[in-house]
Design a protein around this motif. Structure first.
Motif, short mmCIF file in Angstrom:
data_model
loop_
_atom_site.label_atom_id
_atom_site.label_comp_id
_atom_site.label_asym_id
_atom_site.label_seq_id
_atom_site.Cartn_x
_atom_site.Cartn_y
_atom_site.Cartn_z
N LEU A 165 0.81 -1.21 0.00
CA LEU A 165 0.00 0.00 0.00
C LEU A 165 0.85 1.26 0.00
CD1 LEU A 165 -2.76 -1.02 2.60
CD2 LEU A 165 -3.02 -0.84 0.11
N GLY A 166 2.16 1.12 0.17
CA GLY A 166 3.03 2.28 0.21
C GLY A 166 2.94 3.06 1.51
N TRP A 167 2.64 2.38 2.61
CA TRP A 167 2.43 3.05 3.89
C TRP A 167 3.63 2.91 4.84
CZ3 TRP A 167 -3.30 1.52 5.33
CH2 TRP A 167 -4.16 2.21 4.48
N ALA B 170 -0.17 6.27 8.67
CA ALA B 170 -1.20 5.32 8.26
C ALA B 170 -0.72 3.88 8.45
CB ALA B 170 -1.61 5.57 6.81
N GLY B 171 0.53 3.62 8.09
CA GLY B 171 1.07 2.28 8.27
C GLY B 171 1.23 1.90 9.73
N LEU B 172 1.49 2.88 10.59
CA LEU B 172 1.61 2.59 12.01
C LEU B 172 0.26 2.39 12.68
CD1 LEU B 172 4.37 5.17 13.05
CD2 LEU B 172 4.60 2.69 13.04
N ILE B 173 -0.74 3.18 12.28
CA ILE B 173 -2.01 3.21 13.00
C ILE B 173 -3.03 2.23 12.44
CG2 ILE B 173 -3.96 4.69 13.60
CD1 ILE B 173 -2.02 7.06 13.65
N TRP C 273 6.98 -2.83 16.86
CA TRP C 273 6.14 -2.32 15.78
C TRP C 273 6.76 -1.09 15.10
CZ3 TRP C 273 1.70 -4.55 13.86
CH2 TRP C 273 0.94 -3.78 12.98
N PRO C 274 7.16 -0.05 15.83
CA PRO C 274 7.79 1.09 15.14
C PRO C 274 9.11 0.74 14.47
CG PRO C 274 7.04 1.72 17.34
CD PRO C 274 6.95 0.23 17.26
N LEU C 275 9.87 -0.20 15.04
CA LEU C 275 11.12 -0.59 14.41
C LEU C 275 10.89 -1.26 13.06
CD1 LEU C 275 13.36 -1.99 17.31
CD2 LEU C 275 13.71 0.11 15.97
#
Length: 291
Positions: free
Chosen positions: A149-151, A156-159, A227-229
């Motif tokens: 999705l290019g996130w 958007a990719g995190l949430i 998750w953030p890593l």
């Protein structure tokens, strides 16, 4: 003689009871104090280490209290890292996930708890069963979807992948089930729609559950490291927890004082939020009027 003697005996007995109870009371207090200090010891070490210079942090044998107090560690976290940006990213990530999770979890929980439709029990079983799947097992497929999705390196990719949570749905569903259905029926008799029943009847009575779930969701996402890593490769899109892993000194040695200062600054928003929400939580419990 006997009549006048009985109250005196009761009074003496009560005095002896209080005297015997005083040592036990002090023993309980001492035990409580020891356990509290033992639990708070890691926090005390973090706070004191954050104010130590590097020479005292690496000294042997180690000392608990700093001989020379310094604020250099706090200045270092802002000079070595974009710490203000990382704090903002953490607020955006954890806050965004919390808001979306409360909305979607409450909607799904309301449908499972207050609406009768075919397959509701099967759907509930599937949601509960999904809690048994390890988070790490779904990490790679989710990353592939987010990448397509290019996130990657976006909020958007995190949430978005965490916008709903099986535990939150089950938790709120159990609370909604405990609410009297007479409230729903009375609102429907007055002509309220399902959305109006959900918004004006169920949600106001579910404030304690929503606050509890909100605290858990915010804290878990604020403290999340993996998750953030995985979903951010740009340092400016990281969070506080992932940013602290980038701290390295000469020769790859981790500056413990700077690390502790960063951890202390990262914990302060959580402590302040908990103190503020705790008061609101107690007020909401007292105002529900439900048993």
């Amino acid at each position: 003689m006997t009549t006048f003697g009985q109250p005196k005996a009761l009074t003496l007995s009560g005095t002896h009871t209080r005297r015997r109870g005083d040592p036990m009371r002090w023993a309980y207090f001492a035990g409580f104090l020891i356990v509290t200090l033992a639990l708070m010891l890691p926090v005390i070490i973090i706070v004191l280490t954050a104010f130590k210079p590097a020479s005292e942090v690496n000294a042997y044998p180690p000392t608990l209290l700093p001989h020379q107090w310094t604020l250099d560690n706090f200045a270092a976290i802002f000079s070595q890292l974009p710490f203000g940006r990382l704090l903002g990213n953490s607020f955006a990530f954890a806050g965004g996930v919390t808001i979306f999770a409360l909305v979607f979890d409450s909607l799904a929980a309301y449908a499972l708890a207050r609406l009768d439709f075919r397959g509701s029990r099967v759907l509930l079983i599937v949601i509960v069963a999904s809690l048994m799947i390890p988070f790490q097992a779904t990490l790679i497929p989710i990353y592939q979807l987010v990448s397509q999705l290019g996130w990657v390196n976006t909020f958007a990719g995190l949430i978005a992948p965490r916008a709903a949570d099986a535990f939150g749905i089950f938790f709120l569903r159990q609370f909604f089930v405990s609410l009297p259905r007479d409230l729903d029926n009375a609102a429907r008799i007055d002509g309220a729609s399902e959305w109006r029943v959900f918004r004006s009847v169920v949600l106001p009575n579910a404030v304690p559950a929503l606050l509890t779930l909100g605290i858990f969701t915010f804290v878990n996402n604020w403290n999340d490291l993996l998750w953030p890593l995985v979903f951010t490769t740009d340092q400016n899109m990281g969070t506080v927890t992932s940013g602290l892993t980038l701290l390295t000194g000469p020769g790859g040695i981790i500056p413990q004082g700077v690390m502790m200062a960063g951890a202390l600054v990262a914990v302060l928003p959580l402590a302040i939020m908990f103190l503020l929400v705790q008061r609101r939580f107690i007020e909401s419990v007292a105002s529900t009027g439900l048993k």
